[in-house]
Design an enzyme around this catalytic site. Structure first.
Site, PDB file in Angstrom:
ATOM      1  N   CYS A   1      45.555  31.787  44.314  1.00 42.02           N
ATOM      2  CA  CYS A   1      45.454  32.014  45.698  1.00 42.02           C
ATOM      3  C   CYS A   1      44.086  32.402  45.909  1.00 42.02           C
ATOM      4  CB  CYS A   1      46.609  33.009  46.142  1.00 42.02           C
ATOM      5  SG  CYS A   1      46.735  34.479  45.292  1.00 42.02           S
ATOM      6  N   SER A   2      43.931  33.476  46.572  1.00 43.83           N
ATOM      7  CA  SER A   2      42.599  34.299  47.046  1.00 43.83           C
ATOM      8  C   SER A   2      42.615  35.507  46.630  1.00 43.83           C
ATOM      9  CB  SER A   2      42.430  33.952  48.405  1.00 43.83           C
ATOM     10  OG  SER A   2      43.461  34.699  49.247  1.00 43.83           O
ATOM     11  N   CYS A   3      43.026  36.111  45.537  1.00 39.85           N
ATOM     12  CA  CYS A   3      42.940  37.529  45.257  1.00 39.85           C
ATOM     13  C   CYS A   3      41.438  37.837  45.135  1.00 39.85           C
ATOM     14  CB  CYS A   3      43.766  37.491  43.794  1.00 39.85           C
ATOM     15  SG  CYS A   3      45.390  37.403  43.851  1.00 39.85           S
TER      16      CYS A   3
END
Lengths: 98, 223
Positions: free
Chosen positions: B130-132
């Site tokens: 995702c976009s951690c």
């Protein structure tokens, strides 16, 4: 929690990241499944995101590890140094001794 | 009066009074009239949470304000402090979150791992799922960090990706990719550039850009 301590992997242990084939909010990327690596370090215990994502919060905490893989084991045609590595986080139940 | 004159009637009156009448220039309609699907979902969820007493509007606002306090400068000053203070550096490598809190940074992440670059190893951070991203230390991630291209290629061909960012390493240097796929968030501790022995902490922090902390750049002397 302490019940898991005896079963824990230690840094340097060889492990296989298995493919549980589980649908839903799993955090084991497909590219790493069925690959063998080394335990880099133990990160502590965290609630299982596979449960948390569906509102089941406050349940048992499970061990999380950083697992180190050789890039050349991940990608047969890897372009780069033979010592290049990748480290990712894997929960205990996705790991088996290798 | 046509729609195009909205908002600057008086300026045209003034122009005309001065004898400089000209054709009204067109204005562009605001494009924020319709809600996107995501915005509509967000507003619906927000009003439900408030209505059911789960959260208050002020709590949501305060959290947004906390989120917005995260900027790459927070990460940069941690790095600069580590460069001048070996004891702090040791604490930061052992527990990034505790070290950030020590500097007064409000940390919203469960755990922060600090990964040190060395002459033998360069580190690159990605979140493939995702976009951690360590938002407390770096703010919101750039568009490229959340793009599918970066997320897939950073693990598959990191050296090619790094070359596109302008970084090239000999094969004797190990390139290590860190997938931020679960509970930890990561920043890179770059090596202090040579020739910076005379610089103070604030000047050193100015050398450390956001990309240095993700591993797609190296700190350098500005100008």
């Amino acid at each position: 929690m302490s019940g898991n301590a005896a079963l824990r992997f230690a840094p340097g242990d060889r492990v296989r990241i298995i493919d549980l084939g589980k649908p839903g909010h799993v955090r084991t990327p497909t590219y790493a499944r069925e690959k063998v690596g080394i335990i880099d370090r133990y990160c502590g215990e965290f609630e299982n995101p596979e449960e948390r994502a569906y509102g089941r919060v406050g349940r048992e905490r499970i061990p999380l590890y950083r697992v180190r893989l050789m890039q050349c084991d991940l990608w047969p045609d890897y372009q780069g140094g033979s010592a290049d590595t990748l480290v990712l986080e894997i929960y205990h139940h996705w790991l088996r001794p290798a | 009066m046509s729609v195009d004159h909205r908002g600057h009637d008086h300026e045209h009156h003034r122009d005309q009074a001065q004898g400089h009448a000209h054709d009204p220039h067109p204005t562009r309609e605001d494009d924020d009239v319709a809600l996107s699907e995501g915005e509509a979902k967000f507003l619906a969820l927000k009003s439900l949470l408030i209505e059911k007493g789960v959260l208050t509007a002020d709590e949501i606002r305060r959290r947004q304000e906390t989120n917005d306090r995260g900027t790459p400068h927070q990460g940069a000053r941690m790095v600069a402090k580590a460069w001048v203070d070996p004891a702090f550096k040791a604490r930061m490598l052992a527990d990034g979150k505790a070290a950030a809190i020590e500097l007064g940074i409000e940390v919203t992440e469960a755990e922060l791992a600090v990964i040190e670059n060395t002459p033998e190893r360069h580190n690159l951070i990605v979140c493939t799922l995702c976009s951690c991203y360590p938002r407390s230390l770096l703010g919101e991630p750039p568009a490229w960090y959340v793009s599918k291209a970066y997320r897939s290629r950073a693990v598959r061909e990191p050296r090619q990706v790094l070359r596109e960012f302008g970084l090239s390493f000999p094969e004797s240097v190990e390139v290590r990719v860190h997938d931020s796929n679960a509970d930890l968030r990561y920043i890179v501790l770059p090596m202090r550039p040579v020739g910076t022995e005379e610089l103070g902490e604030a000047e050193l922090a100015a050398l450390v850009s956001r990309d240095c902390l993700v591993g797609t750049a190296l700190p350098g002397l500005l100008g």
